[in-house]
Design an enzyme around this catalytic site. Structure first.
Site, PDB file in Angstrom:
ATOM      1  CE  LYS A 159      -4.188   0.549   2.173  1.00 51.56           C
ATOM      2  NZ  LYS A 159      -5.292   0.410   1.248  1.00 51.56           N
TER       3      LYS A 159
HETATM    4  N1  PPE Z   1      -7.721  -2.730  -3.052  1.00 55.58           N
HETATM    5  C1  PPE Z   1      -7.327  -1.444  -2.906  1.00 55.58           C
HETATM    6  C2  PPE Z   1      -6.728  -0.755  -4.064  1.00 55.58           C
HETATM    7  C3  PPE Z   1      -7.481  -0.813  -1.674  1.00 55.58           C
HETATM    8  O1  PPE Z   1      -7.063   0.434  -1.516  1.00 55.58           O
HETATM    9  C4  PPE Z   1      -8.069  -1.507  -0.596  1.00 55.58           C
HETATM   10  C5  PPE Z   1      -8.261  -0.828   0.728  1.00 55.58           C
HETATM   11  C6  PPE Z   1      -8.471  -2.846  -0.807  1.00 55.58           C
HETATM   12  C7  PPE Z   1      -8.270  -3.425  -2.041  1.00 55.58           C
HETATM   13  C8  PPE Z   1      -9.051  -3.681   0.306  1.00 55.58           C
HETATM   14  O2  PPE Z   1      -8.066  -3.969   1.252  1.00 55.58           O
HETATM   15  P1  PPE Z   1      -8.438  -4.263   2.782  1.00 55.58           P
HETATM   16  O3  PPE Z   1      -8.824  -2.966   3.387  1.00 55.58           O
HETATM   17  O4  PPE Z   1      -7.204  -4.848   3.335  1.00 55.58           O
HETATM   18  O5  PPE Z   1      -9.566  -5.216   2.768  1.00 55.58           O
HETATM   19  N2  PPE Z   1      -8.644   0.540   0.655  1.00 55.58           N
HETATM   20  C9  PPE Z   1      -8.601   1.414   1.799  1.00 55.58           C
HETATM   21  C10 PPE Z   1      -9.152   2.782   1.458  1.00 55.58           C
HETATM   22  C11 PPE Z   1      -8.374   3.536   0.444  1.00 55.58           C
HETATM   23  C12 PPE Z   1      -8.441   5.005   0.686  1.00 55.58           C
HETATM   24  O6  PPE Z   1      -7.544   5.495   1.333  1.00 55.58           O
HETATM   25  O7  PPE Z   1      -9.382   5.685   0.226  1.00 55.58           O
HETATM   26  C13 PPE Z   1      -9.453   0.907   2.945  1.00 55.58           C
HETATM   27  O8  PPE Z   1     -10.466   0.253   2.723  1.00 55.58           O
HETATM   28  O9  PPE Z   1      -9.108   1.235   4.084  1.00 55.58           O
END
Ligand code: PPE
Length: 307
Positions: A159
């Site tokens: 990230k």
């Molecule tokens: N793909 C992307 C590109 C992504 O940014 C996230 C989280 C996910 C998948 C899902 O990952 P997880 O949270 O581990 O299940 N995106 C974050 C928000 C992005 C933002 O800053 O706006 C989040 O859900 O916290």
């Protein structure tokens, strides 16, 4: 109380939000050389609890190492403690947590070795990321004109702050076109993920999700794989094409911020009945039970702030 927590944890100290500033010449500001996490803390019967905190902090450190730092100044346990301390200091019962690793070097060098990683942890109150109605009504999405990163161009398992320019391009375009979120295709043209969520497709009662080769390995995605299998569904990680989305019975997206949200229309094509489907509803409900401490899976996945 403002939605933003009053204190930010920075390199071991709790600092007032207004005083938590970074230098104008910071290379993180100029080049996006940062790594971050998005984590949620939920209000449970036993007090505030952070969902899968260790996994998120581990991914934060992995992101920093993938970016190229050879040493990282904190352990997973230290940053888990720091996270809980920040939530407690701000008095939140539920909140979003944003740890950020930033480079303390200046923009006068592109070499990561000319500086060290610093860590900050912010907290704020955040309702549903995709809008108030999204959980019940679902959202309309478009397939973005922007391609998701190739894993050898940007490190897609990390990230990294700069990676998110790609998400900003797609999300801004999507919003201006009147959609709730953009679905992004990978450089081969298969469905990858959304700008801030992973994606699942339901066809003939079975669930499919793109494999992890090009996408962020979402912690919500991983939780939903477990939940869906516990509920008795068959879930397969396999490449998904754009037209498989169009003819799906249900599509949903998931992420920490968005939680689990149905997609009811894609590129002006109605998905299934045009309403949240039963499988999505079942998974969404179970996911919310898990994160809010009402499910047997909660035990292993919740970290209580006041333990
Ligand atoms: N793909 C992307 C590109 C992504 O940014 C996230 C989280 C996910 C998948 C899902 O990952 P997880 O949270 O581990 O299940 N995106 C974050 C928000 C992005 C933002 O800053 O706006 C989040 O859900 O916290």
């Amino acid at each position: 109380m403002s939605d933003d927590g009053k204190y930010i944890w920075i390199n071991g100290e709790l600092v007032e939000l207004e005083k938590a500033t970074i230098h104008f010449l910071s290379s993180t500001l100029h080049y996006g050389v940062g790594a971050f996490e998005g984590i949620r803390c939920y209000d449970t019967e036993c007090g505030p609890a952070v969902f899968r905190l260790k996994e998120h902090i581990k991914r934060l450190i992995d992101s920093a190492l993938i970016m190229g730092y050879r040493e990282f100044p904190y352990t997973v346990a230290e940053l888990c403690e720091a996270t809980k301390k920040t939530i407690a200091a701000n008095g939140f019962t539920s909140c979003y947590i944003r740890p950020l690793v930033y480079h303390d070097g200046t923009c006068k060098s592109l070499n990561l070795d000319n500086g060290k990683p610093s860590v900050g942890i912010a907290t704020w109150y955040w309702g549903n990321y995709l809008g108030e109605d999204a959980m019940e009504k679902g959202i309309r999405a478009n397939v973005s004109s922007f391609t998701r990163h190739h894993p050898n161009v940007m490190m897609t398992k990390a990230k990294i702050s700069g990676n998110y320019v790609n998400s900003v391009l797609a999300r801004t375009e999507s919003a201006r076109l009147g959609f709730g979120e953009a679905i992004m295709l990978d450089p081969q043209g298969y469905v990858a993920e959304c700008t801030g969520e992973n994606i699942f497709v339901v066809r003939n009662g079975n669930i499919y999700t793109p494999p992890t080769a090009t996408i962020l390995e979402g912690i919500t995605r991983d939780s939903i794989l477990t939940i869906a299998r516990e509920l008795g569904y068959t879930v397969t990680e396999q490449p998904v094409s754009r037209d498989q989305l169009y003819s799906a019975d249900e599509v949903f997206m998931c992420g920490t911020a968005a939680e689990c949200v149905a997609v009811t229309e894609i590129d002006f094509r109605t998905i299934g009945s045009g309403r949240m489907g039963n499988i999505t509803r079942n998974i969404q409900k179970t996911y919310m039970d898990v994160v809010q401490g009402r499910h047997p899976l909660s035990k292993g996945w919740l970290d209580y702030v006041h333990s």
